[in-house]
Design a protein around this motif. Structure first.
Motif, PDB file in Angstrom:
ATOM      1  N   ILE A   6      52.585  19.959   5.149  1.00  0.00           N
ATOM      2  CA  ILE A   6      52.604  19.728   6.604  1.00  0.00           C
ATOM      3  C   ILE A   6      51.953  18.393   6.945  1.00  0.00           C
ATOM      4  CG2 ILE A   6      52.582  22.168   7.268  1.00  0.00           C
ATOM      5  CD1 ILE A   6      49.549  21.669   7.992  1.00  0.00           C
TER       6      ILE A   6
ATOM      7  N   GLU B  91      50.023  17.034  10.273  1.00  0.00           N
ATOM      8  CA  GLU B  91      49.455  17.611  11.493  1.00  0.00           C
ATOM      9  C   GLU B  91      48.460  16.635  12.107  1.00  0.00           C
ATOM     10  OE1 GLU B  91      48.737  22.045  12.052  1.00  0.00           O
ATOM     11  OE2 GLU B  91      46.716  21.296  11.626  1.00  0.00           O
TER      12      GLU B  91
ATOM     13  N   THR C  49      52.403  19.747  14.649  1.00  0.00           N
ATOM     14  CA  THR C  49      52.592  19.983  13.218  1.00  0.00           C
ATOM     15  C   THR C  49      54.058  19.803  12.865  1.00  0.00           C
ATOM     16  OG1 THR C  49      50.870  21.674  13.387  1.00  0.00           O
ATOM     17  CG2 THR C  49      52.190  21.654  11.366  1.00  0.00           C
TER      18      THR C  49
END
Lengths: 53, 660
Positions: free
Chosen positions: B81, B83, B100
């Motif tokens: 991810i 973010e 995200t």
């Protein structure tokens, strides 16, 4: 100033305040469409016009 | 708004977790992040933009935000991810904004999800964290910092060459300084001709036609009522006359009933009078004819005895009647002398025609009177013939005259008898005439009464009908009255807004120009002045020979001008902006905003850098700067006391920067 004039002025001031607050809020959030803002303002004026101060 | 923290996960070169705490201390409101070129200063600024609005502005691979090293380590089926989380305090409430984006590896290819996930949570007064509903997230972020204003506060110095000449600068200024609020309200209130606005809609909601119809219905009711009043008067008058005539009729009926014999005699007398008049006319005509016939036939009648004697005598006389009737001797002589007969035959002595004519002389007077006698007898018969009828005719006329005279005498005698009988009694005839006249008048009056009643019924029907129309429209009329009241309020407010907007717009531009010049003087070490036009475009002016002209702008002066402009905007926005100074004045102020600046001092000389560094922390609520070390060296002496937090960017590789 007569009571009626005073009441009118209070109503108008309340309308001005609420309309500008609604515009201020919506300029930030863009939550309401133009049509919804028009309806919001119309309702503010209509509701305030009925109030007795 | 104050920015408390920034946390990044694998965002571009910031591999792993990177967290920054920003100083929110009012006295030490500056956070400095030091780093040289390509160390990630711009990435930090873009992290704010991406977190708030999902947008970034990178020169290379702007759509791929995942750290390259992390990406490179991913295998098929792996997921990572990116973010960014920003914690801010807005309007006394702490918000956490988290964006995200998931990246998946498939087919040895790493791709990010098209739509990153955005979450916003906030702390309630009791300390509990509450998530904002997904549909409200964008609104809440815009409420914290409107996107169209963000470039003035997340300020990419190197990418925005001159913020004060941007097309949207006027809108930004209006937004920051409260004018947009009034402008928007004016547009929404609108006007009568714009049907989608408040005032336009209110006018549209009115049934103006209804008012006119109600008035028309009322007019018709009033007209019909006036007509009914007039008809009632006519009816009363009519009935009064009928009553009067009815009463008179009863009287006359009674008189005639009581005097029926007299009336009969009266009628007979009248009849005799008429007959006598006619008979007198006949007598007059007969008498006239009698004398006319007597004049015409009396000569022949009275000459009859003499004529009969003459006729008897001539019967006895023998006469030759061979001659041609009315032919005379001179006529024959003239024909002979002419030498040609009327038939064209030539006459000359000795020819046949001559001989015949000479023979004819023997049968005409004076040689012969036979023809004359014959003619006389014929005339005598003709003259005597009418005399045969004269006597009978005169006798007939005379009898008629006598008959007429007898009748007249007879009727006059009878009339005299009747006159003697009715002498001293009222003339019933005049009563009969009056009664007949009254009957005619009563008949006309009853016809008139029926017509009045019919007209009254029509008017009454009209009144009932138009009353229904009026009643139905009265409700509309009340609605219109209410709409007019609301329109009056709306128009009053719009007028006030329009006036106030004009005044504030002028004042704000003047105030902004004054403030920008004040700041510019503190920042710029030269003799220039800033001018702001109606579109909020900023120009540097210099004075030569008492005349102000546009000065050429270097990178350095342009940079100072931009900072002065933004600082001026921030300074004005920080102050309280009200519609008017009365106690009813409405606050149009916006939230104070931090200044997040990337490379603010590039292209500024050391004096300008020092000046800018001194001014900005005094004006802005919070200053966050990503600065090169070499620029910081000039800024630090004047800004150091205002620095609350300080970080260094440590570039480990082209794809990995750490923050210390």
């Amino acid at each position: 100033m007569s009571n009626e004039q005073s009441t009118q002025e209070k109503r108008i001031n309340a309308m001005k305040y609420k309309i500008l607050k609604a515009e201020q809020e919506n300029l930030k959030t863009r939550e309401k469409t133009t049509e919804q803002m028009v309806e919001t303002i119309r309702r503010i004026i209509t509701d305030e016009a009925k109030k007795n101060y | 708004m104050l920015i408390k923290t920034l946390r990044m996960e694998n965002f571009r070169q910031f591999k792993g977790t990177t967290k920054v705490d920003f100083s929110c201390d009012p006295e030490r409101n500056v956070t400095i992040i030091l780093g040289d070129n390509t160390f990630g200063k711009t990435t930090l600024l873009q992290a704010f933009n991406w977190c708030f609005y999902g947008k970034v502005n990178f020169d290379q691979h702007p759509d791929f935000l995942l750290n390259y090293e992390v990406s490179g380590e991913m295998r098929n089926g792996d997921q990572q991810i990116v973010e960014v989380e920003v914690t801010v305090v807005h309007d006394g409430t702490e918000y956490v904004i988290t964006r995200t984006q998931r990246y998946n590896c498939a087919g040895n290819n790493v791709r990010g999800e098209k739509v990153p996930n955005i979450k916003v949570s906030y702390k309630q007064p009791d300390g509990q964290t509450e998530s904002v509903k997904a549909v409200q997230v964008e609104n809440v972020i815009n409420n914290i910092l409107p996107e169209d204003l963000s470039t003035y506060f997340f300020f990419d110095t190197e990418r925005v060459s001159s913020i004060s000449t941007r097309k949207d600068v006027a809108e930004a200024v209006k937004g920051l300084l409260g004018l947009s609020i009034m402008d928007s309200a004016i547009r929404h209130l609108g006007e009568r001709s714009k049907s989608s606005t408040v005032i336009g809609k209110l006018y549209s909601s009115m049934d103006l036609d209804g008012d006119a119809k109600a008035q028309e219905a009322l007019n018709r009711i009033q007209t019909a009522e006036a007509k009914r009043t007039a008809l009632a008067e006519q009816l009363a008058d009519c009935e009064s006359q009928i009553n009067q005539y009815d009463a008179r009729k009863e009287q006359l009926d009674a008189i005639l009933r009581d005097n029926q014999t007299t009336a009969t005699l009266q009628k007979k007398k009248d009849d005799l009078e008429k007959r006598i008049v006619l008979e007198r006319r006949a007598l007059s005509e007969a008498t006239t004819m009698y004398f006319k016939e007597f004049s015409a036939g009396s000569l022949a009648f009275f000459a009859q005895p003499l004529l009969k004697t003459a006729s008897a005598f001539l019967k006895e006389v023998k006469v030759d009647d061979k001659g041609i009737r009315d032919l005379t001797k001179p006529t024959i002589i003239e024909l002979i002398q002419r030498g040609r007969c009327v038939c064209g035959q030539e006459i000359c002595e000795g020819n046949d025609a001559y001989k015949h004519l000479m023979e004819e002389l023997a049968y005409v007077p004076p040689e012969s009177i036979g023809n004359t006698v014959r003619h006389y007898r014929e005339k005598l018969a003709s003259f005597s013939r009418p005399a045969d009828r004269t006597y009978a005719s005169l006798d007939q006329r005379y009898r008629e005259i006598l008959r007429s005279k007898n009748r007249i005498q007879e009727w006059e005698d009878e009339m005299q008898v009747i006159s003697d009988q009715i002498k001293g009694k009222a003339n019933m005839r005049q009563y009969e005439v009056e009664l007949a006249d009254i009957r005619t008048r009563l008949r006309d009056l009853h016809t008139k009464k029926d017509r009045i009643n019919r007209d009254d019924g029509v008017q009454k029907g009209d009144i009932d009908r138009y009353k229904k129309v009026y009643d139905s429209l009265t409700a509309v009329s009340e609605k219109n009255r209410q709409a007019m009241e609301i329109i009056a309020y709306a128009e009053t407010i719009r007028e006030w807004l329009t006036e106030t907007y004009k005044e504030k717009e002028l004042t704000i531009r003047e105030d902004l120009e004054a403030k920008v010049n004040e700041i510019f003087e503190k920042m710029y070490h030269g003799h220039r002045r800033v001018a702001i036009d109606s579109k909020y475009h900023v120009e540097l002016l210099t004075t030569i020979a008492d005349k102000e002209i546009a000065a050429g702008e270097s990178e350095g002066s342009n940079r100072v001008k931009n900072f002065a402009f933004i600082a001026g905007l921030v300074a004005l926005a920080k102050g309280k902006i009200v519609t008017d100074k009365s106690e009813d004045g409405i606050n149009l102020s916006s939230e104070p905003y931090p200044l997040v600046m990337d490379a603010p001092f590039s292209n500024a000389d050391e004096t300008h850098t020092a000046n800018i560094s001194k001014v900005l922390p005094e004006i802005a609520e919070q200053v966050i700067m990503f600065v090169m070390q070499k620029d910081w060296n000039y800024a630090e002496p004047v800004m150091n006391d205002r620095v609350g937090n300080r970080y260094h960017l440590n570039k480990l590789s082209e794809t990995h920067t750490k923050l210390n």
